[in-house]
Each structure stands twice: as structure tokens, then as C-alpha cells.
Design a protein around this motif. Structure first.
Motif, PDB file in Angstrom:
ATOM      1  N   GLU A 152       1.244  15.535  10.019  1.00 41.53           N
ATOM      2  CA  GLU A 152       0.147  14.556   9.984  1.00 41.53           C
ATOM      3  C   GLU A 152      -0.581  14.607   8.662  1.00 41.53           C
ATOM      4  OE1 GLU A 152      -0.581  12.226  12.253  1.00 41.53           O
ATOM      5  OE2 GLU A 152       1.207  12.890  13.342  1.00 41.53           O
ATOM      6  N   ILE A 153      -0.777  15.821   8.173  1.00 44.03           N
ATOM      7  CA  ILE A 153      -1.467  15.963   6.883  1.00 44.03           C
ATOM      8  C   ILE A 153      -0.654  15.298   5.778  1.00 44.03           C
ATOM      9  CG2 ILE A 153      -2.189  17.644   5.138  1.00 44.03           C
ATOM     10  CD1 ILE A 153      -2.889  19.503   7.462  1.00 44.03           C
ATOM     11  N   LEU A 154       0.652  15.492   5.806  1.00 42.25           N
ATOM     12  CA  LEU A 154       1.523  14.868   4.812  1.00 42.25           C
ATOM     13  C   LEU A 154       1.390  13.360   4.841  1.00 42.25           C
ATOM     14  CD1 LEU A 154       4.928  16.765   5.189  1.00 42.25           C
ATOM     15  CD2 LEU A 154       3.334  16.892   3.291  1.00 42.25           C
ATOM     16  N   ILE A 155       1.421  12.832   6.065  1.00 43.81           N
ATOM     17  CA  ILE A 155       1.346  11.378   6.223  1.00 43.81           C
ATOM     18  C   ILE A 155       0.020  10.866   5.704  1.00 43.81           C
ATOM     19  CG2 ILE A 155       1.199   9.553   7.944  1.00 43.81           C
ATOM     20  CD1 ILE A 155       3.267  11.146   9.556  1.00 43.81           C
ATOM     21  N   ASN A 156      -1.060  11.623   6.044  1.00 41.18           N
ATOM     22  CA  ASN A 156      -2.386  11.187   5.592  1.00 41.18           C
ATOM     23  C   ASN A 156      -2.489  11.208   4.083  1.00 41.18           C
ATOM     24  OD1 ASN A 156      -3.455  10.515   8.006  1.00 41.18           O
ATOM     25  ND2 ASN A 156      -3.993  12.638   8.506  1.00 41.18           N
ATOM     26  N   ALA A 157      -1.831  12.210   3.460  1.00 42.95           N
ATOM     27  CA  ALA A 157      -1.847  12.257   2.001  1.00 42.95           C
ATOM     28  C   ALA A 157      -1.199  11.008   1.436  1.00 42.95           C
ATOM     29  CB  ALA A 157      -1.087  13.503   1.533  1.00 42.95           C
ATOM     30  N   ALA A 158      -0.062  10.654   2.017  1.00 48.53           N
ATOM     31  CA  ALA A 158       0.633   9.462   1.534  1.00 48.53           C
ATOM     32  C   ALA A 158      -0.218   8.226   1.723  1.00 48.53           C
ATOM     33  CB  ALA A 158       1.966   9.324   2.272  1.00 48.53           C
ATOM     34  N   MET A 159      -0.952   8.153   2.869  1.00 50.46           N
ATOM     35  CA  MET A 159      -1.749   6.963   3.156  1.00 50.46           C
ATOM     36  C   MET A 159      -2.948   6.847   2.239  1.00 50.46           C
ATOM     37  SD  MET A 159      -1.691   5.939   7.068  1.00 50.46           S
ATOM     38  CE  MET A 159      -2.299   7.444   7.726  1.00 50.46           C
ATOM     39  N   LEU A 160      -3.484   8.006   1.931  1.00 46.65           N
ATOM     40  CA  LEU A 160      -4.607   8.006   0.976  1.00 46.65           C
ATOM     41  C   LEU A 160      -4.154   7.374  -0.334  1.00 46.65           C
ATOM     42  CD1 LEU A 160      -7.491   8.925   0.532  1.00 46.65           C
ATOM     43  CD2 LEU A 160      -6.607  11.109  -0.259  1.00 46.65           C
ATOM     44  N   ASN A 161      -2.972   7.771  -0.738  1.00 45.11           N
ATOM     45  CA  ASN A 161      -2.411   7.216  -1.954  1.00 45.11           C
ATOM     46  C   ASN A 161      -2.270   5.706  -1.866  1.00 45.11           C
ATOM     47  OD1 ASN A 161      -1.641   7.805  -4.464  1.00 45.11           O
ATOM     48  ND2 ASN A 161       0.249   8.869  -3.893  1.00 45.11           N
ATOM     49  N   LEU A 162      -1.760   5.247  -0.683  1.00 44.50           N
ATOM     50  CA  LEU A 162      -1.570   3.805  -0.479  1.00 44.50           C
ATOM     51  C   LEU A 162      -2.880   3.058  -0.616  1.00 44.50           C
ATOM     52  CD1 LEU A 162       0.912   3.537   2.532  1.00 44.50           C
ATOM     53  CD2 LEU A 162       1.267   2.735   0.211  1.00 44.50           C
ATOM     54  N   VAL A 163      -3.920   3.602   0.029  1.00 43.04           N
ATOM     55  CA  VAL A 163      -5.220   2.925   0.019  1.00 43.04           C
ATOM     56  C   VAL A 163      -5.769   2.864  -1.406  1.00 43.04           C
ATOM     57  CG1 VAL A 163      -7.590   3.050   0.864  1.00 43.04           C
ATOM     58  CG2 VAL A 163      -5.703   3.576   2.382  1.00 43.04           C
ATOM     59  N   ALA A 164      -5.584   3.991  -2.138  1.00 44.19           N
ATOM     60  CA  ALA A 164      -6.072   4.019  -3.514  1.00 44.19           C
ATOM     61  C   ALA A 164      -5.364   2.956  -4.336  1.00 44.19           C
ATOM     62  CB  ALA A 164      -5.815   5.410  -4.103  1.00 44.19           C
ATOM     63  N   VAL A 165      -4.075   2.854  -4.152  1.00 48.75           N
ATOM     64  CA  VAL A 165      -3.310   1.850  -4.897  1.00 48.75           C
ATOM     65  C   VAL A 165      -3.787   0.451  -4.538  1.00 48.75           C
ATOM     66  CG1 VAL A 165      -1.029   0.836  -5.101  1.00 48.75           C
ATOM     67  CG2 VAL A 165      -1.297   3.289  -5.240  1.00 48.75           C
ATOM     68  N   ALA A 166      -4.056   0.225  -3.228  1.00 53.48           N
ATOM     69  CA  ALA A 166      -4.508  -1.089  -2.783  1.00 53.48           C
ATOM     70  C   ALA A 166      -5.792  -1.484  -3.483  1.00 53.48           C
ATOM     71  CB  ALA A 166      -4.724  -1.054  -1.264  1.00 53.48           C
ATOM     72  N   ILE A 167      -6.706  -0.543  -3.585  1.00 48.07           N
ATOM     73  CA  ILE A 167      -7.994  -0.872  -4.207  1.00 48.07           C
ATOM     74  C   ILE A 167      -7.799  -1.087  -5.708  1.00 48.07           C
ATOM     75  CG2 ILE A 167     -10.264   0.065  -4.769  1.00 48.07           C
ATOM     76  CD1 ILE A 167     -10.020   1.462  -1.959  1.00 48.07           C
ATOM     77  N   ASP A 168      -6.988  -0.220  -6.304  1.00 45.48           N
ATOM     78  CA  ASP A 168      -6.825  -0.301  -7.744  1.00 45.48           C
ATOM     79  C   ASP A 168      -6.172  -1.610  -8.170  1.00 45.48           C
ATOM     80  OD1 ASP A 168      -7.259   1.266 -10.146  1.00 45.48           O
ATOM     81  OD2 ASP A 168      -5.070   1.058 -10.374  1.00 45.48           O
ATOM     82  N   PHE A 169      -5.155  -2.036  -7.398  1.00 45.46           N
ATOM     83  CA  PHE A 169      -4.485  -3.294  -7.756  1.00 45.46           C
ATOM     84  C   PHE A 169      -5.078  -4.475  -7.051  1.00 45.46           C
ATOM     85  CE2 PHE A 169      -1.436  -0.061  -8.880  1.00 45.46           C
ATOM     86  CZ  PHE A 169      -0.900  -0.525 -10.065  1.00 45.46           C
ATOM     87  N   SER A 170      -6.177  -4.244  -6.284  1.00 48.52           N
ATOM     88  CA  SER A 170      -6.824  -5.264  -5.440  1.00 48.52           C
ATOM     89  C   SER A 170      -5.781  -6.126  -4.706  1.00 48.52           C
ATOM     90  CB  SER A 170      -7.792  -6.143  -6.245  1.00 48.52           C
ATOM     91  OG  SER A 170      -7.145  -6.680  -7.345  1.00 48.52           O
ATOM     92  N   SER A 171      -4.923  -5.439  -3.992  1.00 49.54           N
ATOM     93  CA  SER A 171      -3.893  -6.124  -3.193  1.00 49.54           C
ATOM     94  C   SER A 171      -4.000  -5.639  -1.750  1.00 49.54           C
ATOM     95  CB  SER A 171      -2.508  -5.801  -3.760  1.00 49.54           C
ATOM     96  OG  SER A 171      -1.552  -5.989  -2.770  1.00 49.54           O
ATOM     97  N   VAL A 172      -3.613  -6.517  -0.780  1.00 46.90           N
ATOM     98  CA  VAL A 172      -3.755  -6.140   0.618  1.00 46.90           C
ATOM     99  C   VAL A 172      -2.475  -5.477   1.160  1.00 46.90           C
ATOM    100  CG1 VAL A 172      -4.752  -6.952   2.774  1.00 46.90           C
ATOM    101  CG2 VAL A 172      -4.963  -8.322   0.711  1.00 46.90           C
ATOM    102  N   ASP A 173      -1.364  -5.717   0.473  1.00 51.81           N
ATOM    103  CA  ASP A 173      -0.074  -5.264   1.023  1.00 51.81           C
ATOM    104  C   ASP A 173      -0.027  -3.779   1.344  1.00 51.81           C
ATOM    105  OD1 ASP A 173       0.440  -7.833   0.602  1.00 51.81           O
ATOM    106  OD2 ASP A 173       2.001  -7.568  -0.928  1.00 51.81           O
ATOM    107  N   PRO A 174      -0.438  -2.899   0.470  1.00 52.47           N
ATOM    108  CA  PRO A 174      -0.387  -1.469   0.804  1.00 52.47           C
ATOM    109  C   PRO A 174      -1.224  -1.151   2.018  1.00 52.47           C
ATOM    110  CG  PRO A 174      -0.692  -1.763  -1.531  1.00 52.47           C
ATOM    111  CD  PRO A 174      -0.882  -3.103  -0.922  1.00 52.47           C
ATOM    112  N   LEU A 175      -2.330  -1.905   2.227  1.00 54.15           N
ATOM    113  CA  LEU A 175      -3.155  -1.633   3.396  1.00 54.15           C
ATOM    114  C   LEU A 175      -2.378  -1.940   4.681  1.00 54.15           C
ATOM    115  CD1 LEU A 175      -6.621  -3.006   2.250  1.00 54.15           C
ATOM    116  CD2 LEU A 175      -5.832  -0.654   2.373  1.00 54.15           C
ATOM    117  N   ILE A 176      -1.662  -3.062   4.665  1.00 55.49           N
ATOM    118  CA  ILE A 176      -0.842  -3.413   5.843  1.00 55.49           C
ATOM    119  C   ILE A 176       0.170  -2.313   6.098  1.00 55.49           C
ATOM    120  CG2 ILE A 176       0.806  -5.085   6.743  1.00 55.49           C
ATOM    121  CD1 ILE A 176      -0.665  -7.160   4.973  1.00 55.49           C
TER     122      ILE A 176
END
Lengths: 645, 99
Positions: free
Chosen positions: B35-59
Motif C-alpha cells: 500500500e505504501i508503494l502504491i501511495n508513493a506512486a500516486m503521490l507522484n501522479l498527483v504532483a505531475v497532474a498539478i505541475d502539468f495542470s492536466s486531469v488525466d493523471p488524476l483519473i
């Protein structure tokens, strides 16, 4: 759909398992079942005869696979064979009930003879060469089973194998011939889609409607190859010259089996094949029919010489069969010049031969039963007085075989010899065209000699062994089939002209000349008869008395060579089989062996590699994770090196 | 928020998860680490979403949450079954599956 025509060969096929399984519990029922079924076949053959006379040729077929159809084709030629095979088989089956009455395995015997007859009837009716070949092989298999019926005798076992292997050589040639025919015809535009190039009616129709186109489509050389390869198959089955060696050994089976093989089935199949695909021979280059004529005539002569030196009663008859088959084949070969009447001559002799040869074999069988399986004619003698009915029947068979005037063979065989003279006089006069006449005429002389040598040794003089002194006739009821055959042997000559007319429509499409029964001019016409009578006179002088006992010919080189069958067996087994075939197949076996070892090694190597790979499944989750992490790391490293990140 | 900073935190969390998996033999602990591994990956996704202001990584992140939930359900039930059978959840018990 005309169901009776199908039933003709299906009924004996059914009687094969029936006789085998019912016969296991009721031994005596087996013969009755087999006889009944073949009797029904005869009945249906007669019905089919009338059907064909009324509404023409029966041709029915079912789709089998690709463009091979399974079907029956019944024309006049087929009808003649059907009637002959079912009639003679029925006679032989009835006599077998008596002949085999003490054998513990007689249910197997009757099952196998039923299958034999079914194979022959199916072969006769097949509309497709592939099915023809299937039944052809079935007949070969049954001959193997029946010749080796008394398999506990080493001679019988090896004779069965010999018959099987020698005929297989011919079968291979036949098969190759079919393959050549298939490949050279299958792409041609003459065939409409779905039409099989191996279908007999297709071939006959194609040739009769457009023979020039047919020859063009196949190619003249190919036609020659096909017909000669077919002739190879015929030589194996009908025991023509180089492949005749199996027949004398085949005498190890029961006498009724010999009668069946020699009269009704098996050996006549080859003659029938040539007659059936005769249109192919008609359009083939002339050398193939010349080969047929010369080969047949030479076989007639050659087997006649061998027949004289044999002492085994059944082997004498076996050589006479080879010789007579030579006459039939020669007659068909003569058609190259004298027209398709030659086929009719051959077929007529085939029918007549079936009658008297079955008669001769079965009377020999009756004599052998009376003499406790004694087969050496030099130990018989004086049997005419001891068993008058059987030997009288044999006498009828003997005069028919020697072709004396009132009998049927006089008409059939002299017509062939006259045809051979006609063949020469219509040809361009080359010596090759005279050969059949010379061979066949000398053959007639030899026929009379070996036949009456056998007959005089059996019938006249004093009994020369203890067994012969105490011989008795078989019960009259058992000999009834022989009476039928004897009567037919005597009177069948009446139907000669009608027979030719009956068979003529089969080949009419090819050759429009009218039916002719040839009679050679003047003295030539009487030569065969004079020679035959002369031969009988000689044999009477030597063998009718005890004079032969004082003769010693065993030192003469020719006698020795003939006694050794001209060393053909030696050539085949010692030289061809042991020196050639066995080393070749040995080396092929070595190659195959190393190939097999390679395959095996690949298998064991794969197994070893698999068991190594299996070790990777440790069951330890940590290890899996380690591998995953290592893999991921590697991927990242590659990505970084590749500059993707 | 700096993308580099968030990624670094995510990497640290990932390393912690990896350490947890590789050092433990207890099923529950490993599940938590995953679970921790997955959460780490998701944190990364969310950061990328905000940085590129795109919704796709959030989905994508939403999908991962759902899959992670399902996966932990399967994991927990398997572990329960293992516990019933052996009385422990040590994964080294499951060696019978190997060759």
C-alpha cells in the motif's frame, strides 16, 4: 439408387463378422451363413443383370473426399465378372462345408473366404480406381490370411508371407501408376470441377468422346508409363512372368482356397484390371499392348514348361493357372491390332477357366482328403477305379484344360490362338508380332502334356502307395458343386458368340469394327488341336503305363533348371532380397536410427533445460521481489543510458 | 509546490515500502508495504497532474485507488485463509507452490 447392386458385395462383407462370431459358438453354422450370403450375392447379381439389361449401365456414387468418389459402376463387363465370381465362390463355399468339416477353425476359414469374396466383388464393382485399389489390397490381405490358414505349418506361414510380399511389389507399381495418372490428368481442362481423374466411368467417357484430347492432356509418354505400371500391378496379382513365383507356394493353403484364389478371385483381378481400364491401353502408345501380349504369351509358355516337371498335384494346377492367365493377358494384348474383340476373347477364357479350374482344384481337394493329404502324383495311381466319380469329374476338368473339342476351353483358347495368328497377319510382319502365336501354340502343346501327365499319373495304372489303395469317393452330396462346374465346363462353349456380342458394347465407343470370331486359315487353325492330341498321345505312352519309372531325366541340365524353376526364386531371395534390398534397407535403418536419436536428444535436452528453469520458482516471496526490483533497476539504467530520462 | 520536492518525498516513501517488503516475512506487513508503494506512486501522479495542470493523471490515480482497494481485499482474505490453516501469516509457509 439400385440397392441390390450394392448388396452384392456388402452381404459377404456382413457375413465376415457374422461367421466369425456366431461360428465361434456354433462351428457348423459358419459355413451355412457364408454360403447363404454368397448365394444371396449370386441372386442379386442375377437381378442386377436384368436391371442392367432393362435400363442400362448402373453408375451410382457418393462423395468421399476431395475429388474421390466412392461408387459402383456396373456394365456388361462387370456383370460377367459378378456372375462368375459369385457363382464360383458359392460352389467353392458349398464344397468347403464338406472339405473343412473336421477343421477346428472352420469358422475363421469361412469368415475369411467371405471377406475374400466381398473384396473381389467390391473390386469388380468399384467405379473409382482408389476404391478398386482398396479392394485389391483387401483381396491381397485375405490371400495372405488364407494361404497361411494352417499357419502352424512353417511352409504355409512362409508361403503366405511370400504371396503377400510378391504381390505387394506389383501393388506398388499399380499405385505409382495411379499417382501418375492422377497428377497428369487432374489439372486438365477436360475434367469438370469435382470430377475425379481416377474415376473409371470418367476415363472411359473421356476417351470415347475425345480420345485425341485425352492423349494430349496426359501426354503419350505418360500414358505409356501408366499402362506399363498398371501392367506391373497385374503381373503381381495375376502372377505374370517375373512375379509369378508366389503362386506355386500358395498351394500350402486348403485346396478350396486354391480354388478360390485361382478360379474366382485374386488372380483374375489383374486380368479384370486390364479389361476395365482397357480404354487407357487403347490410346496408349502401341508398345504397351505389345508388351501385354508378349508378356502374357511368354508366361503361358514358361509356366507350361514348369508345370511338366512338378510332382505335387496342386502345384501342377498352379502352374497351369499361371499359364492360362498368360493366355488371357495375351488375348487382351492382341487387341492392339485385332481390335477390342481381344478383350472379349480374354474375358471369355477367364470365365471358362474359372469353371474348370475350380473344378480341378476341388476334385484335387477331394482326392487329397481321400488320400490323407497326399499330394505327390507319383504316389497315387489307379484312382479311377477307386474313386470313379471324383476322377471322372477331374477328367472333365482335364480335357477342358487341354482344350479338346467339345469343351468350352476349346472354343475360348483356340479363339485366342487364332486371334494371335490374325494379330501376326494384320501386322507389318515383324517377328515380334509372331511371338504371341508361337508361344501360345507351344503353350497349348505343353498344357496338354502337363494336364494329362497329372491325370494319367493320378487315374491310371496300379495304386502306388498304401493310401491310394484304400481311397474312396467323397459322399455324393459333397460333390454336387463339382457337377455344376463340370457341366458348365462342358457346355459353356455354346455361348461363345453370344458372349462376345454381350461384352462388345463395353468397348464399342472406341472401336467401331464388328464382332469377329477369328478363324485362322487352313492348317494353322488345326495346329493347336493337333499339338494337344499329340501331347496327350506322348503322355499316354509315357505316363499311361509304368514306362516313366524307367526313365531318368534328372541328370539333364534342362530338367534340373526347370525343377529349380529356372532359378528365379534363387534370384529373388538370394540376390535381390538378401544382397540388395536388405543392405539398402539396413543403411536406411541406420540413417533413421541416427535421426531418431537426434530427436530423442532434443527431447531430453529440453527436459533438462525445463528442470533448470523450474528451480527459479522458489516459492519465496522475497526472492520474487528481489527479481522485480533488480529488473526495474535494470530498466531504469537502460532508460538513463538511452537518454530517455 | 516544487515538483522535484514532491517527487523526492514520493521516492523516499517508495524506498520505505520497498524496504518493508524485502525485509519482512509477515503477510500483513507486506500488504501494508505494498500500500505504501502504491501511495508513493500516486503521490507522484498527483504532483505531475498539478505541475502539468492536466486531469488525466488524476483519473489514473482514482483507478489505482480502486484497484488497490480490491487488491488489498483479495490479499487480506488470502491471508485470513492462510491464518486459518497454519495459525500464522508467515509467507515462507507457502513454499509448497514451488517446483
Amino acid at each position: 439408387m439400385y440397392i441390390f447392386a450394392w448388396l452384392i458385395f456388402i452381404l459377404p462383407l456382413i457375413s465376415f463378422p457374422l461367421a466369425l462370431f456366431i461360428g465361434r459358438y456354433r462351428r457348423n453354422l459358419a459355413g451355412i451363413i457364408a454360403s447363404t450370403m454368397i448365394g444371396l450375392s449370386l441372386l442379386f447379381s442375377v437381378l442386377t443383370y436384368f436391371e442392367v439389361q432393362k435400363s442400362g449401365i448402373i453408375y451410382e456414387s457418393f462423395h468421399w473426399f476431395s475429388n474421390i468418389n466412392f461408387g459402383i459402376y456396373v456394365d456388361n463387363l462387370t456383370l460377367i465378372m459378378l456372375l462368375m465370381v459369385s457363382f464360383v465362390s458359392l460352389m467353392i463355399q458349398l464344397f468347403s462345408i464338406y472339405y473343412m468339416k473336421d477343421d477346428p477353425n472352420r469358422h475363421v476359414y469361412f469368415a475369411e473366404t467371405s471377406l475374400f469374396t466381398a473384396g473381389m466383388l467390391g473390386l469388380v464393382e468399384s467405379s473409382n480406381l482408389v476404391f478398386f485399389f482398396l479392394f485389391w489390397e483387401l483381396v491381397g490381405l485375405c490371400s495372405y490370411l488364407l494361404i497361411g490358414f494352417w499357419f502352424f505349418k512353417p511352409n504355409a506361414a512362409s508361403a503366405a508371407k511370400k504371396a503377400f510380399i510378391v504381390t505387394r511389389v506389383g501393388d506398388l507399381l499399380f499405385l505409382i501408376g495411379m499417382a501418375v495418372l492422377y497428377t497428369s490428368l487432374s489439372g486438365s481442362s477436360l475434367l469438370s470441377p469435382g470430377q475425379s481423374p481416377l474415376s473409371i466411368p470418367t476415363i472411359i467417357n473421356l476417351i470415347s468422346t475425345n480420345s485425341a484430347g485425352f492423349v494430349h492432356a496426359i501426354g503419350s509418354t505418360n500414358l505409356g508409363i501408366i499402362t506399363l505400371l498398371f501392367l506391373g500391378g497385374v503381373a503381381g496379382k495375376s502372377s505374370q512372368f517375373p512375379l509369378h513365383v508366389w503362386i506355386p507356394d500358395a498351394m500350402e493353403g486348403p485346396a478350396t482356397v486354391s480354388a478360390l484364389i485361382h478360379a474366382a478371385t485374386m488372380v483374375t483381378a489383374g486380368i479384370y484390371l486390364v479389361a476395365r481400364v482397357f480404354p487407357l491401353y487403347e490410346v496408349a502408345p502401341s508398345y504397351s499392348l505389345i508388351t501385354v501380349a508378349v508378356l502374357g504369351a511368354f508366361t503361358a509358355l514358361f509356366a507350361g514348361i514348369l508345370g511338366i516337371v512338378m510332382n505335387d498335384i496342386k502345384r501342377i494346377l498352379a502352374y497351369s493357372t499361371i499359364s492360362q492367365l498368360g493366355y488371357m493377358l495375351a488375348a487382351i494384348g492382341l487387341s492392339g491390332i485385332i481390335g477390342s474383340i481381344g478383350v472379349s476373347l480374354g474375358m471369355y477364357h477367364l470365365i471358362v477357366h474359372a469353371m474348370f479350374k475350380a473344378l480341378l482344384f476341388m476334385s484335387a481337394g477331394a482326392i487329397m482328403i481321400a488320400l490323407m493329404d497326399l499330394r505327390n502324383v507319383k504316389e497315387m495311381g489307379g484312382l479311377w477305379r477307386k474313386m470313379p466319380v471324383t476322377v471322372s469329374l477331374m477328367f472333365i476338368g482335364a480335357i477342358t484344360l487341354a482344350a479338346l473339342p467339345p469343351t468350352a476351353a476349346f472354343f475360348s483358347k483356340d479363339a485366342i490362338i487364332a486371334g494371335a495368328w490374325e494379330y501376326f497377319s494384320l501386322s507389318n510382319g515383324s517377328i515380334v508380332y509372331l511371338l504371341p502365336w508361337i508361344f501360345l501354340t507351344i503353350g497349348a502343346f505343353l498344357t496338354a502334356i502337363y494336364t494329362f501327365r497329372m491325370f494319367f499319373l493320378v487315374a491310371l495304372g496300379k495304386p502306388r502307395s498304401h493310401l491310394a489303395e484304400h481311397a474312396h469317393d467323397a459322399p455324393l452330396i459333397a460333390l454336387i458343386p463339382l457337377f455344376f462346374l463340370a457341366a458348365l465346363s462342358l457346355i459353356l462353349g455354346v455361348f461363345q458368340g453370344g458372349f462376345y456380342n454381350f461384352l462388345y458394347p463395353v468397348y464399342k465407343a472406341i472401336d467401331p469394327s464388328s464382332v469377329l470370331i477369328y478363324s485362322a486359315p487352313g492348317i494353322i487353325q488345326y495346329i493347336p488341336l493337333i499339338l494337344a492330341l499329340f501331347g496327350i498321345l506322348i503322355t499316354y505312352i509315357i505316363y499311361g503305363t509304368e514306362r516313366w519309372k524307367h526313365m531318368d531325366v534328372s541328370k539333364r541340365w534342362f530338367y534340373k533348371a526347370a525343377k529349380e524353376k529356372f532359378y528365379l526364386d534363387y534370384l529373388f531371395t538370394r540376390l535381390i532380397a538378401e544382397r540388395t534390398i536388405i543392405p539398402i534397407s539396413g543403411s536406411i535403418a541406420d540413417v533413421e536410427h541416427s535421426y531418431n536419436r537426434g530427436v530423442e536428444k532434443f527431447g531430453t535436452d529440453s527436459l533438462g533445460f525445463g528442470s533448470f528453469l523450474r528451480k527459479m520458482q522458489t516459492g519465496l516471496v522475497e526472492n520474487y521481489f528481489l527479481v522485480i526490483v533488480l529488473g526495474m533497476t535494470l530498466v531504469f539504467i537502460f532508460l538513463i543510458i538511452g537518454g530517455a530520462l | 509546490m516544487d515538483l522535484f520536492l514532491v517527487s523526492s518525498i514520493s521516492m523516499i516513501i517508495f524506498a520505505i515500502g520497498l524496504y518493508g517488503i524485502m525485509t519482512s516475512n509477515i503477510g500483513i506487513k507486506m500488504l501494508i508495504s505494498i500500500e505504501i508503494l502504491i501511495n508513493a506512486a500516486m503521490l507522484n501522479l498527483v504532483a505531475v497532474a498539478i505541475d502539468f495542470s492536466s486531469v488525466d493523471p488524476l483519473i489514473l490515480a482514482l483507478f489505482v485507488i480502486a484497484i488497490a482497494a480490491a487488491e488489498s481485499v483479495i490479499g487480506i482474505s488470502l491471508l485470513t485463509a492462510i491464518y486459518r490453516k497454519y495459525g500464522k501469516v508467515s509467507l515462507s509457509l507457502l513454499r509448497e507452490i514451488r517446483w
